[in-house]
Design a protein around this motif. Structure first.
Motif, PDB file in Angstrom:
ATOM      1  N   LEU A   1      -2.044  -1.309   5.135  1.00  0.00           N
ATOM      2  CA  LEU A   1      -0.870  -0.460   5.298  1.00  0.00           C
ATOM      3  C   LEU A   1      -0.500   0.078   3.928  1.00  0.00           C
ATOM      4  CD1 LEU A   1       1.347   0.553   7.282  1.00  0.00           C
ATOM      5  CD2 LEU A   1       2.728  -1.404   6.538  1.00  0.00           C
ATOM      6  N   LYS A   2      -0.513   1.410   3.786  1.00  0.00           N
ATOM      7  CA  LYS A   2      -0.307   2.010   2.470  1.00  0.00           C
ATOM      8  C   LYS A   2       0.645   3.202   2.561  1.00  0.00           C
ATOM      9  CE  LYS A   2      -3.964   2.372  -0.182  1.00  0.00           C
ATOM     10  NZ  LYS A   2      -5.322   2.738  -0.673  1.00  0.00           N
ATOM     11  N   PRO A   3       1.395   3.468   1.507  1.00  0.00           N
ATOM     12  CA  PRO A   3       2.214   4.686   1.484  1.00  0.00           C
ATOM     13  C   PRO A   3       1.338   5.903   1.215  1.00  0.00           C
ATOM     14  CG  PRO A   3       2.405   3.536  -0.610  1.00  0.00           C
ATOM     15  CD  PRO A   3       1.555   2.657   0.282  1.00  0.00           C
ATOM     16  N   ALA A   4       1.761   7.038   1.698  1.00  0.00           N
ATOM     17  CA  ALA A   4       1.034   8.277   1.448  1.00  0.00           C
ATOM     18  C   ALA A   4       0.954   8.519  -0.058  1.00  0.00           C
ATOM     19  CB  ALA A   4       1.721   9.445   2.139  1.00  0.00           C
ATOM     20  N   LEU A   5      -0.250   8.741  -0.552  1.00  0.00           N
ATOM     21  CA  LEU A   5      -0.434   8.958  -1.988  1.00  0.00           C
ATOM     22  C   LEU A   5       0.324  10.191  -2.455  1.00  0.00           C
ATOM     23  CD1 LEU A   5      -1.931   8.100  -4.602  1.00  0.00           C
ATOM     24  CD2 LEU A   5      -3.787   9.625  -3.901  1.00  0.00           C
ATOM     25  N   HIS A   6       0.386  11.194  -1.599  1.00  0.00           N
ATOM     26  CA  HIS A   6       1.050  12.442  -1.971  1.00  0.00           C
ATOM     27  C   HIS A   6       2.513  12.476  -1.520  1.00  0.00           C
ATOM     28  CE1 HIS A   6      -2.775  13.965  -3.319  1.00  0.00           C
ATOM     29  NE2 HIS A   6      -3.306  13.660  -2.159  1.00  0.00           N
ATOM     30  N   GLY A   7       3.037  11.317  -1.148  1.00  0.00           N
ATOM     31  CA  GLY A   7       4.450  11.212  -0.821  1.00  0.00           C
ATOM     32  C   GLY A   7       4.830  12.020   0.405  1.00  0.00           C
ATOM     33  N   ASP A   8       6.094  12.377   0.471  1.00  0.00           N
ATOM     34  CA  ASP A   8       6.548  13.090   1.667  1.00  0.00           C
ATOM     35  C   ASP A   8       6.179  14.566   1.633  1.00  0.00           C
ATOM     36  OD1 ASP A   8       8.352  13.970  -0.230  1.00  0.00           O
ATOM     37  OD2 ASP A   8      10.149  13.364   0.865  1.00  0.00           O
ATOM     38  N   SER A   9       5.372  14.972   0.636  1.00  0.00           N
ATOM     39  CA  SER A   9       4.828  16.320   0.627  1.00  0.00           C
ATOM     40  C   SER A   9       3.375  16.354   1.084  1.00  0.00           C
ATOM     41  CB  SER A   9       4.940  16.929  -0.786  1.00  0.00           C
ATOM     42  OG  SER A   9       6.282  17.166  -1.125  1.00  0.00           O
TER      43      SER A   9
END
Length: 326
Positions: free
Chosen positions: A297-305
């Motif tokens: 489970l990972k956060p989007a590398l490019h964030g909320d963009s």
């Protein structure tokens, strides 16, 4: 969504800039990428609430402003909540309900005076993260939007799987798995059902759950504030976050049991809550049908963009952006 004019589409695909638009529930974001995928600009503006004509005008205006800054015309890809119905050609399943029933693709083509390609916002997130984000190098990526609504997208070998009904990955409108007694029948959802995953796991869903549990007469703090309050030691906020994490774990466990992805990538505003990445994988284990769990489970590398980048790549050759490092 191609317009059917082959010559016009070929001209758009050859343009020096690929413009992506993320049509979100609270914001509309625009990005421009050059042919190598380098970001040239990014801007945001508020989404007109409940006003379809104003939303179309705002998309056209933010694209025009971007092209004025670039000094060049670009191809335009747009990530939207919901999807176009194959039966009617109109929008369906959008949590921004003013879009539902509208011929959004045709209206945007008219407003922008060019071919436009559209895709579900979670599918755009999935492609962006599978190509050169948190899922780079993975064959199977499940991407999740946790924001105003809850969406999902599937990418296999860097290609989005849309499905014949255009709803592949749309886990947000399945019932919350293994609900506790207190979670039945669940909050009413705009889709006409009750207890959908989205009603528990969206930002407004978390805020409403906290308000109910805390006995607030009116809507209280938003999701980000609840997470901050929990970090500061507020007991009620901590209890709300614990419920949220348990529900997210159960819902994602169902995805793992069906799809068995190598990585699940979280995008949207709630993806910035760092504790999710430690707590949820520990909580999903009892619900996953395996003795070992290697799904990350990972956060989007490019964030909320990230989704807006995927929208820009809708005009890449064959709809496929360059691989990481290309």
């Amino acid at each position: 969504m191609p317009t059917g004019d082959i010559e016009a589409e070929a001209a758009e695909a050859a343009r020096p800039f690929r413009i992506g638009v993320d049509l979100g529930g609270t914001k509309i974001e625009v990005i421009a990428l050059d042919a190598a995928g380098r970001e040239c600009l990014r801007h945001r503006t508020a989404t007109p609430q409940g006003d379809y004509p104003a939303t179309v005008r705002t998309v056209a205006a933010i694209v025009a402003a971007a092209e004025a800054e670039l000094g060049a015309r670009g191809s335009v890809g747009i990530g939207t909540p919901g999807t176009l119905s194959a039966a009617t050609g109109r929008m369906k399943n959008a949590n921004s309900t003013c879009l539902n029933g509208q011929p959004l693709d045709r209206d945007l083509v008219a407003a922008l005076a060019r071919p436009v390609r559209m895709a579900n916002d979670a599918n755009c997130l999935a492609q962006s993260e599978a190509v050169d984000g948190a899922g780079a190098g993975c064959r199977t990526v499940f991407a999740v939007i946790l924001g105003t609504g809850v969406g999902g997208g599937i990418c296999i070998d860097r290609r989005v799987i849309a499905g014949p009904n255009g709803i592949a990955g749309e886990w947000g409108h399945n019932p919350l798995p293994a609900p506790d007694d207190a979670e039945r029948p669940g909050p009413a959802c705009y889709c006409g059902r009750s207890g959908c995953v989205e009603t528990f796991l969206s930002g407004p869903g978390l805020a409403a759950d906290h308000a109910r549990a805390a006995g607030l007469a009116a809507m209280g703090p938003d999701a980000a504030a609840i997470a901050d309050m929990a970090a500061a030691g507020d007991a009620a906020a901590e209890a709300s976050m614990a419920r949220y994490e348990r529900r997210l774990a159960k819902a994602l466990a169902g995805v793992v049991n069906i799809l068995d992805p190598e990585v699940i990538v979280l995008g949207g505003g709630l993806s910035r809550i760092g504790r999710l990445y430690d707590h949820v994988p520990r909580l999903w284990a009892p619900h996953i049908f395996s003795d070992t769990i290697v799904t990350r489970l990972k956060p989007a590398l490019h964030g909320d963009s990230s989704g807006v980048r995927g929208a820009a790549w809708l005009w890449a050759p064959d709809g496929l952006a360059p691989s990481a490092g290309a």
